[in-house]
Design an enzyme around this catalytic site. Structure first.
Site, PDB file in Angstrom:
ATOM      1  N   GLY A  87      13.688  -7.066  -9.345  1.00 30.46           N
ATOM      2  CA  GLY A  87      13.601  -5.997  -8.350  1.00 30.46           C
ATOM      3  C   GLY A  87      13.388  -6.608  -6.980  1.00 30.46           C
ATOM      4  N   GLY A 135      12.635  -4.169  -4.271  1.00 36.65           N
ATOM      5  CA  GLY A 135      12.217  -2.998  -3.494  1.00 36.65           C
ATOM      6  C   GLY A 135      10.829  -3.238  -2.916  1.00 36.65           C
ATOM      7  CG  ASN A 136       6.912  -0.782  -1.259  1.00 34.55           C
ATOM      8  OD1 ASN A 136       5.978  -0.676  -2.046  1.00 34.55           O
ATOM      9  ND2 ASN A 136       6.724  -0.919   0.036  1.00 34.55           N
ATOM     10  CE  LYS A 150       5.749   8.073 -11.122  1.00 34.99           C
ATOM     11  NZ  LYS A 150       4.844   6.934 -10.906  1.00 34.99           N
TER      12      LYS A 150
HETATM   13  N1  GLU Z   1       4.171   5.711  -7.395  1.00 42.24           N
HETATM   14  C1  GLU Z   1       3.053   4.831  -7.446  1.00 42.24           C
HETATM   15  C2  GLU Z   1       2.674   4.522  -8.879  1.00 42.24           C
HETATM   16  O1  GLU Z   1       3.471   4.622  -9.785  1.00 42.24           O
HETATM   17  C3  GLU Z   1       1.896   5.326  -6.615  1.00 42.24           C
HETATM   18  C4  GLU Z   1       1.377   6.676  -6.959  1.00 42.24           C
HETATM   19  C5  GLU Z   1       0.410   7.256  -5.962  1.00 42.24           C
HETATM   20  O2  GLU Z   1       0.106   6.616  -4.971  1.00 42.24           O
HETATM   21  O3  GLU Z   1      -0.036   8.376  -6.211  1.00 42.24           O
HETATM   22  O4  GLU Z   1       1.592   4.081  -9.142  1.00 42.24           O
END
Ligand code: GLU
Length: 428
Positions: free
Chosen positions: A219, A221-222, A107
């Site tokens: 939320g 958002g997306n 992350k």
């Molecule tokens: N940010 C998204 C998650 O928390 C997707 C991560 C990704 O596609 O690598 O799962």
């Protein structure tokens, strides 16, 4: 986001310690997995539109790559911390393992607020991030993706910088790219749709028809927007959504008894998922301050915002009516609140399972980039459904067999897979 009294990484480690006990893990495995393999903290000096230079802090944490390259989003948020990123990286490892895709967990984050940055400034932050971190990332080492307040456009800027540095096209470096420039159909929908695939399966288990249910969503958002869309297509009614009011610096819930109209609300929503209060009220929505989304007499709660939202301070306000909580966000429930939810017998679909649709589709995106052949949207979403449903069934079967809480069952499957990969590689 982390507050003074709350630390996401401590929470992630507490969750891991609990599973380590259930799995009776040895000391070496525990030591390896309760901390990240690698972490990077760096400066991202950025030329602002007014000519000055501002230095933003960037982080990337690679928690574990025994099952495949690290994978996980990149967040832009003013309250980002290294510990939050550590927790989210660890959760990505478990998430990829529970849906059984050949990826590890990572992350990243930059401390910044895109509300106050022009597109050009954001582009320069993206390019600066890659200049600092690019040598430690790549299609076979660590692959970023969109997350809180980052989009397909941010991913494309980062890819462009990465390819310029390397002098070759490397579309597998990043996922969540725009369709037509190496992105996958369905990636935008994937996380929200994935949440609803798991809700659909939970409703089957509870023998409840989706069309007889109501939901409240935190939320807008997306993740929330696409979860609402598919849930409504299944016949469910969303009576309440909440969002962060940037001006007031507080949360608001918007309620409509007969159910919200998604298109109508989107017409008064900014690109960060902020609903304009006055406009929504003109459309007949009731605006309620604070945690009202969580107090609704609905069947399903879908927290789809940030971590640490259901806590021991508000968990008792969850209505007796609620039968399912589907965690669209990462880490929305504190361990103490989780205990209460478990004791109340609410069917919990834990984050690592419920919101795994995004990273699963990212994996499909990489596969398509490797082939340089792209599937139609139906094919992508069909494959996503199969992956999510298979994972849900495996978790719920284990939960039933061992009389386990859904979160524990998901963790046991995920951590066990990662431990095996580490063991088979000779790391532990
Ligand atoms: N940010 C998204 C998650 O928390 C997707 C991560 C990704 O596609 O690598 O799962």
């Amino acid at each position: 986001m982390a507050t003074k009294s709350f630390n996401s990484f401590e929470m992630a480690q507490r969750q891991f310690d609990h599973v380590a006990e259930l799995l009776d893990l040895d000391l070496g495995s525990k030591d390896l997995l309760r901390n990240p393999l690698r972490e990077y903290a760096f400066a991202v000096p950025t030329r602002m539109d007014d000519g000055t230079v501002k230095v933003f802090r960037g982080y990337r944490v690679q928690h574990n790559d025994a099952r495949g390259p690290c994978k996980g989003g990149l967040r832009f948020h003013p309250m980002e911390t290294l510990d939050t990123v550590r927790a989210l990286a660890m959760w990505m490892t478990w998430k990829c393992a529970v849906v059984d895709i050949p990826l590890g967990g990572g992350k990243g984050g930059v401390i910044c607020d895109p509300h106050n940055l022009s597109a050009g400034e954001q582009e320069r932050i993206c390019r600066g991030f890659v200049r600092q971190m690019g040598r430690n990332m790549g299609p076979h080492t660590d692959i970023p993706a969109p997350d809180v307040m980052t989009s397909a456009q941010h991913m494309l800027w980062m890819l462009d910088e990465f390819e310029a540095i390397h002098g070759s096209k490397q579309p597998g470096f990043i996922t969540g790219k725009p369709v037509g420039v190496g992105g996958s159909q369905g990636r935008t929908e994937a996380t929200g749709f994935g949440v609803v695939f798991t809700i659909r399966e939970a409703l089957k288990e509870l023998d409840i028809r989706a069309s007889d249910t109501t939901a409240s969503v935190q939320g807008f958002g997306n993740v929330a927007q696409y979860a609402i869309r598919l849930y409504q297509q299944l016949g469910g009614t969303v009576t309440c959504v909440s969002c962060w009011d940037q001006e007031a610096q507080s949360s608001y819930a918007f309620r409509k008894k007969g159910g919200i109209d998604l298109g109508e609300l989107l017409s008064v929503t900014d690109r960060f998922g902020g609903i304009q209060k006055e406009e929504a009220c003109k459309l007949g929505y009731e605006a309620l301050p604070g945690d009202a989304w969580l107090e609704q007499d609905v069947d399903i709660l879908i927290p789809s915002a940030l971590e640490h939202q259901i806590t021991d301070e508000n968990v008792d306000r969850i209505s007796r009516h609620v039968k399912i909580i589907a965690e669209g966000a990462n880490g929305p429930t504190s361990p103490d609140a989780d205990k209460t939810i478990r004791e109340r017998g609410i069917f919990l679909i834990p984050d690592l399972l419920a919101n795994a649709g995004g990273v699963t589709c990212s994996y499909f995106e990489q596969v398509q980039c490797n082939m340089n052949y792209f599937w139609e949207k139906d094919e992508v979403l069909g494959k996503l459904d199969v992956k999510m449903t298979t994972a849900f069934i495996a978790v719920s079967e284990l939960a039933k067999k061992r009389k386990m809480y859904m979160r524990d069952a998901a963790y046991v499957i995920a951590v066990d897979r990662v431990v095996h990969a580490c063991h088979d590689r000779g790391w532990i």
